[in-house]
Design a protein around this motif. Sequence first.
Motif, PDB file in Angstrom:
ATOM      1  N   LYS A 282       4.166  -7.527 -12.665  1.00 43.08           N
ATOM      2  CA  LYS A 282       2.956  -7.299 -13.452  1.00 43.08           C
ATOM      3  C   LYS A 282       2.729  -8.396 -14.491  1.00 43.08           C
ATOM      4  CE  LYS A 282       5.179  -4.447 -17.008  1.00 43.08           C
ATOM      5  NZ  LYS A 282       5.258  -3.091 -17.611  1.00 43.08           N
ATOM      6  N   LEU A 283       3.760  -9.171 -14.749  1.00 43.39           N
ATOM      7  CA  LEU A 283       3.634 -10.262 -15.720  1.00 43.39           C
ATOM      8  C   LEU A 283       2.747 -11.349 -15.140  1.00 43.39           C
ATOM      9  CD1 LEU A 283       7.332 -10.440 -16.929  1.00 43.39           C
ATOM     10  CD2 LEU A 283       5.387  -9.362 -18.082  1.00 43.39           C
ATOM     11  N   ASN A 284       1.955 -11.975 -15.985  1.00 39.67           N
ATOM     12  CA  ASN A 284       0.951 -12.932 -15.525  1.00 39.67           C
ATOM     13  C   ASN A 284       1.568 -14.301 -15.246  1.00 39.67           C
ATOM     14  OD1 ASN A 284      -1.476 -14.116 -14.896  1.00 39.67           O
ATOM     15  ND2 ASN A 284      -2.082 -14.448 -17.024  1.00 39.67           N
ATOM     16  N   GLY A 285       1.741 -14.627 -13.973  1.00 44.37           N
ATOM     17  CA  GLY A 285       2.214 -15.940 -13.584  1.00 44.37           C
ATOM     18  C   GLY A 285       3.711 -15.992 -13.345  1.00 44.37           C
ATOM     19  N   SER A 286       4.093 -16.916 -12.479  1.00 45.81           N
ATOM     20  CA  SER A 286       5.502 -17.035 -12.115  1.00 45.81           C
ATOM     21  C   SER A 286       6.355 -17.518 -13.282  1.00 45.81           C
ATOM     22  CB  SER A 286       5.648 -17.989 -10.927  1.00 45.81           C
ATOM     23  OG  SER A 286       5.112 -19.262 -11.235  1.00 45.81           O
ATOM     24  N   GLN A 287       5.775 -18.320 -14.178  1.00 44.85           N
ATOM     25  CA  GLN A 287       6.557 -18.812 -15.322  1.00 44.85           C
ATOM     26  C   GLN A 287       6.948 -17.661 -16.243  1.00 44.85           C
ATOM     27  OE1 GLN A 287       4.917 -22.261 -17.302  1.00 44.85           O
ATOM     28  NE2 GLN A 287       6.107 -21.917 -19.156  1.00 44.85           N
ATOM     29  N   ALA A 288       6.013 -16.746 -16.505  1.00 43.66           N
ATOM     30  CA  ALA A 288       6.312 -15.580 -17.340  1.00 43.66           C
ATOM     31  C   ALA A 288       7.320 -14.675 -16.645  1.00 43.66           C
ATOM     32  CB  ALA A 288       5.025 -14.810 -17.647  1.00 43.66           C
ATOM     33  N   ASP A 311      15.775 -16.938  -8.042  1.00 47.95           N
ATOM     34  CA  ASP A 311      15.922 -17.941  -6.989  1.00 47.95           C
ATOM     35  C   ASP A 311      14.697 -17.955  -6.082  1.00 47.95           C
ATOM     36  OD1 ASP A 311      18.397 -18.651  -7.959  1.00 47.95           O
ATOM     37  OD2 ASP A 311      19.527 -17.411  -6.533  1.00 47.95           O
ATOM     38  N   ASN A 312      14.154 -16.783  -5.805  1.00 44.23           N
ATOM     39  CA  ASN A 312      12.944 -16.713  -4.979  1.00 44.23           C
ATOM     40  C   ASN A 312      11.785 -17.448  -5.645  1.00 44.23           C
ATOM     41  OD1 ASN A 312      14.084 -15.253  -2.876  1.00 44.23           O
ATOM     42  ND2 ASN A 312      13.516 -13.257  -3.736  1.00 44.23           N
ATOM     43  N   LEU A 313      11.634 -17.246  -6.948  1.00 43.17           N
ATOM     44  CA  LEU A 313      10.558 -17.931  -7.675  1.00 43.17           C
ATOM     45  C   LEU A 313      10.744 -19.440  -7.608  1.00 43.17           C
ATOM     46  CD1 LEU A 313      10.164 -15.715 -10.879  1.00 43.17           C
ATOM     47  CD2 LEU A 313       8.510 -15.992  -9.023  1.00 43.17           C
ATOM     48  N   LYS A 314      11.964 -19.893  -7.762  1.00 45.30           N
ATOM     49  CA  LYS A 314      12.247 -21.322  -7.712  1.00 45.30           C
ATOM     50  C   LYS A 314      11.939 -21.918  -6.347  1.00 45.30           C
ATOM     51  CE  LYS A 314      15.803 -21.321 -11.325  1.00 45.30           C
ATOM     52  NZ  LYS A 314      17.234 -21.597 -11.650  1.00 45.30           N
ATOM     53  N   GLN A 315      11.986 -21.078  -5.320  1.00 45.08           N
ATOM     54  CA  GLN A 315      11.694 -21.528  -3.952  1.00 45.08           C
ATOM     55  C   GLN A 315      10.224 -21.342  -3.594  1.00 45.08           C
ATOM     56  OE1 GLN A 315      14.460 -19.411  -1.413  1.00 45.08           O
ATOM     57  NE2 GLN A 315      16.220 -20.019  -2.675  1.00 45.08           N
TER      58      GLN A 315
END
Length: 335
Positions: A282-288, A311-315
């Motif tokens: 629910k957080l806005n954006g992958s960085q958050a 790790d998934n986000l980093k990929q």
Amino acid sequence: MRPMPIVLFSAVALVAQAPTSADLAQRFNTELPGINQMLKTFQAQEALAKMETLVPAERPAFNGANLQTIGLSLDNAQGLMSLYRLWANVAAESGQWEKAVEIQQKRVKAAQAIRADLDKAQAPIAAQWEKAAKDSQDYLTKNASRQQELQASLNALQEDVAAVNAKTKKLDAKAMEELKARIAKAPQEQQELDQIAAALPVHKQNLGNAPKITKVLAENRKEADGLLKAAEEAAAKSKEVLASQNDEITKFNTEQVIKKVKIVGKKNWVDAVLRNPENVTKLNGSQAQAAFLNRLLVLDPGNAGAQKALDNLKQGKEPFVKEAKGAKKGSAKKK
């Protein structure tokens, strides 16, 4: 660009050159894009290590020698506060909220010291200009009319001498003695008139510059107050966010104890958060999302679920993407 300061030297107001950019402000502007890029590419820990090298271990000395050096010091202070703000933000994104609070508190202390240094530096300047304005006003009040008086006396003497020389005006012995006395006094009057004529522009300039100095001093104080206010508000907010999370964890753990569930530090709460993926997605954006996962890993180091999501986000994947399972091989048919 900062307003051009006016510096007083022996009752003569001089306009100094506008100060150049300060080193820490340049450092912040130079390094900001790289730090932001690190955060966007999920390198929060690397960004934090970088910030440790950018923020000076000690606050730079405040040079209060004059308005120009004060301006440079305030520019440097702006750069320092910006570095502290960025440092705290990077610490928070790396999950180290406690460290972020500490950094914000350091920022507050630095801002308080900057304002104290500014007050100390500006007090004698304000007093100097207040005295200069008063002295100049007194001089004008006393000598403006004296200038007119002396000029009128010398003009009248010049006319009388010219009339006597032209024999258009005859004087008796007493009047001639009075004229000679006036002639003898004329060099002294001329000298006094010249001194007044030379000094009046300086005093008029001081009276014109005094309000400008007062304005610069007020703007400097407003700038320092703004730095302190921003630091205090940021520190209060970071402490509030940390306290709120700690309260939530304490409440959760208390409920688990009532249910006779074994509590392992903050792991129970982290596991509960991860059981509902929406707490992250629910957080806005992958960085958050990465920043929050970093926080979970600080609360429960080595948590497999949080690490996998990060790790998934980093990929470039969704944090809780389900991996496709390989197709099962069919059993060999019996002949």
